[in-house]
Design a protein around this motif. Structure first.
Motif, PDB file in Angstrom:
ATOM      1  N   VAL A 165       2.276  -2.346  -4.192  1.00 26.26           N
ATOM      2  CA  VAL A 165       2.131  -1.082  -3.464  1.00 26.26           C
ATOM      3  C   VAL A 165       0.652  -0.760  -3.277  1.00 26.26           C
ATOM      4  O   VAL A 165      -0.205  -1.322  -3.960  1.00 26.26           O
ATOM      5  CB  VAL A 165       2.800   0.085  -4.216  1.00 26.26           C
ATOM      6  N   HIS A 166       0.379   0.168  -2.384  1.00 26.49           N
ATOM      7  CA  HIS A 166      -0.933   0.805  -2.314  1.00 26.49           C
ATOM      8  C   HIS A 166      -0.811   2.030  -3.223  1.00 26.49           C
ATOM      9  O   HIS A 166       0.014   2.913  -2.961  1.00 26.49           O
ATOM     10  CB  HIS A 166      -1.263   1.252  -0.883  1.00 26.49           C
ATOM     11  N   ARG A 217      -6.495   2.156  -0.589  1.00 26.89           N
ATOM     12  CA  ARG A 217      -6.531   1.521  -1.907  1.00 26.89           C
ATOM     13  C   ARG A 217      -5.955   0.104  -1.786  1.00 26.89           C
ATOM     14  O   ARG A 217      -5.033  -0.128  -1.024  1.00 26.89           O
ATOM     15  CB  ARG A 217      -5.716   2.324  -2.912  1.00 26.89           C
ATOM     16  N   PRO A 218      -6.486  -0.834  -2.560  1.00 27.66           N
ATOM     17  CA  PRO A 218      -6.022  -2.216  -2.441  1.00 27.66           C
ATOM     18  C   PRO A 218      -4.581  -2.378  -2.929  1.00 27.66           C
ATOM     19  O   PRO A 218      -4.143  -1.649  -3.824  1.00 27.66           O
ATOM     20  CB  PRO A 218      -6.988  -2.996  -3.324  1.00 27.66           C
ATOM     21  N   PRO A 219      -3.852  -3.329  -2.347  1.00 26.45           N
ATOM     22  CA  PRO A 219      -2.500  -3.608  -2.841  1.00 26.45           C
ATOM     23  C   PRO A 219      -2.555  -3.952  -4.332  1.00 26.45           C
ATOM     24  O   PRO A 219      -3.440  -4.679  -4.783  1.00 26.45           O
ATOM     25  CB  PRO A 219      -2.065  -4.822  -2.020  1.00 26.45           C
ATOM     26  N   THR A 220      -1.612  -3.375  -5.078  1.00 22.01           N
ATOM     27  CA  THR A 220      -1.601  -3.498  -6.536  1.00 22.01           C
ATOM     28  C   THR A 220      -0.181  -3.763  -7.005  1.00 22.01           C
ATOM     29  O   THR A 220       0.768  -3.140  -6.527  1.00 22.01           O
ATOM     30  CB  THR A 220      -2.117  -2.180  -7.170  1.00 22.01           C
ATOM     31  N   ASP A 262       0.352   5.644  -2.347  1.00 16.46           N
ATOM     32  CA  ASP A 262       0.655   5.464  -0.914  1.00 16.46           C
ATOM     33  C   ASP A 262      -0.583   5.609  -0.052  1.00 16.46           C
ATOM     34  O   ASP A 262      -0.496   6.013   1.111  1.00 16.46           O
ATOM     35  CB  ASP A 262       1.754   6.438  -0.456  1.00 16.46           C
ATOM     36  N   ASP A 263      -1.731   5.277  -0.589  1.00 14.62           N
ATOM     37  CA  ASP A 263      -3.005   5.393   0.127  1.00 14.62           C
ATOM     38  C   ASP A 263      -3.413   4.010   0.625  1.00 14.62           C
ATOM     39  O   ASP A 263      -3.823   3.159  -0.176  1.00 14.62           O
ATOM     40  CB  ASP A 263      -4.068   5.963  -0.815  1.00 14.62           C
ATOM     41  N   PRO A 264      -3.305   3.754   1.943  1.00 12.66           N
ATOM     42  CA  PRO A 264      -3.636   2.426   2.463  1.00 12.66           C
ATOM     43  C   PRO A 264      -5.095   2.024   2.261  1.00 12.66           C
ATOM     44  O   PRO A 264      -5.431   0.849   2.374  1.00 12.66           O
ATOM     45  CB  PRO A 264      -3.289   2.511   3.952  1.00 12.66           C
ATOM     46  N   SER A 316       4.115   3.890  -9.538  1.00 11.25           N
ATOM     47  CA  SER A 316       4.981   3.978  -8.365  1.00 11.25           C
ATOM     48  C   SER A 316       6.445   4.034  -8.776  1.00 11.25           C
ATOM     49  O   SER A 316       6.866   3.314  -9.679  1.00 11.25           O
ATOM     50  CB  SER A 316       4.761   2.742  -7.482  1.00 11.25           C
ATOM     51  N   THR A 351       0.893   0.352 -11.840  1.00 11.70           N
ATOM     52  CA  THR A 351       0.933   1.657 -11.176  1.00 11.70           C
ATOM     53  C   THR A 351       2.065   2.499 -11.757  1.00 11.70           C
ATOM     54  O   THR A 351       2.890   2.006 -12.525  1.00 11.70           O
ATOM     55  CB  THR A 351       1.176   1.527  -9.655  1.00 11.70           C
TER      56      THR A 351
END
Length: 139
Positions: free
Chosen positions: A75-76, A83-86, A79-81, A93, A91
């Motif tokens: 996810v980012h 930020r790098p995918p993690t 939900d902040d695009p 999430s 997270t």
């Protein structure tokens, strides 16, 4: 471990959340971001389990995030695009293979198997899986 069968087990809801938050999009990302107080409505058969809960107690509420996507692994954050995918295990999430929610709350009122708590970011109808006391570290 690869090649080992997955364990299966039964998890059952002990109750549900009653909140003014009506959908996941209404819920803040964290409780300290404006989450409202809510009620934990537990099964009446759990009265003995609730007997020692009292106003002021701190609890970890474990919920089942029943509307989460269980197939998401990356996810980012927030939900902040930008930020790098993690990977979701790094997270908080709700989208994850086993969507358990962990919420630290303070008990405001106990009325039998109804427990009024502060700042809970879970929305109305979210299943409650368990309650655990917050333990203070030993020194």
């Amino acid at each position: 471990m690869p090649g080992q069968p997955r364990a299966t087990f039964e998890l059952r809801a002990l109750g549900h959340v009653e909140s003014r938050l009506r959908a996941g999009d209404d819920a803040p990302k964290q409780a300290d971001e404006g989450a409202p107080d809510a009620w934990l409505v537990l099964d009446p058969g759990l009265a003995d389990a609730c007997a020692d809960l009292a106003p002021g107690d701190e609890l970890v509420v474990v919920t089942w995030l029943h509307e989460a996507d269980r197939d998401v692994q990356v996810v980012h954050p927030r939900d902040d695009p930008a930020r790098p995918p993690t990977g979701v295990f790094s997270t908080r999430s709700p989208a994850r293979p086993n969507p358990l929610g962990l919420h630290t709350v303070r008990v405001l009122v106990v009325d039998g198997t109804r427990v009024h708590v502060d700042a809970l970011e879970a929305f109305d109808g979210t299943p409650v899986v368990d309650l655990k006391p917050v333990l203070t570290p030993r020194r």
